[in-house]
Design an enzyme around this catalytic site. Sequence first.
Site, short mmCIF file in Angstrom:
data_model
loop_
_atom_site.label_atom_id
_atom_site.label_comp_id
_atom_site.label_asym_id
_atom_site.label_seq_id
_atom_site.Cartn_x
_atom_site.Cartn_y
_atom_site.Cartn_z
N GLY A 99 0.80 -1.22 0.00
CA GLY A 99 0.00 0.00 0.00
C GLY A 99 0.83 1.26 0.00
O GLY A 99 1.62 1.49 0.91
N SER A 100 0.68 2.11 -0.99
CA SER A 100 1.58 3.24 -1.11
C SER A 100 1.11 4.19 -2.20
O SER A 100 -0.01 4.09 -2.70
CB SER A 100 2.99 2.74 -1.43
OG SER A 100 2.94 1.72 -2.40
N ARG A 101 2.02 5.11 -2.61
CA ARG A 101 1.67 6.13 -3.58
C ARG A 101 2.92 6.56 -4.35
O ARG A 101 4.04 6.50 -3.83
CB ARG A 101 1.10 7.34 -2.82
CG ARG A 101 0.69 8.50 -3.66
CD ARG A 101 0.06 9.56 -2.76
NE ARG A 101 0.73 10.83 -2.84
CZ ARG A 101 0.54 11.84 -2.00
NH1 ARG A 101 -0.28 11.71 -1.00
NH2 ARG A 101 1.18 12.97 -2.17
#
Length: 218
Positions: free
Chosen positions: A187-189
């Site tokens: 989960g990240s960006r």
Amino acid sequence: MIKFHKEGYKIIVITFIIAIAGILLAENFIDINWLVKAIQVIILGFVIIVLQFFRNPKRVTNLDDNVIIAPVDGKVVVIEEVEEPEYFKDKRLQVSIFMSPINVHVTRYAMSGIVKYSKYHPGKYLVAWHPKASTENERTTVVIENKTIGEILYRQIAGALAKRIVNYAKEGDKVVQGTDAGFIKFGSRVDVYLPLGTKVNVKLGDKVKGGVQVIAGK
């Protein structure tokens, strides 16, 4: 055949060992049949989640120095003009892509060129969509330059669950659009900073496909 990213090999092996041990323990030490079945289903679900997270599907990139492709799979959550304080120290056009745990987490080079800058920053683990995540979370910053677009910056940002960012870009490397640039676990960006005036080909809420979909260009 499903391919998995090399960054996941160790975790996948450990997951299978734990899963097999859990199933055997449940079968040998629990006498309630429905409970054994429930535990087996939960373990199987966990294995599937880990496998899908580390999948590395083959992507065919149409190389084009005039366009920027999505560096990751995910949802476009930011398109705005901002001040980029680390490298450019001036106004840039930011396009941010949020990856949920079910997205492919391979980072790919958004364009071909020379790596001009690559730096790792330790930091917090705020949720990836938090406004301060791009400046306070664990992150890496990479700048690539080519003769057509000029310089673009992309930033891998850890999220609340991501505890390791893998970045393969080294200063001076000659990189090819669409090839493997790294991985962010759980989960990240990714923020992409483009020159002002760059034409953006996506809108807020769009779901993009890394290594394939054009997000901006001349």
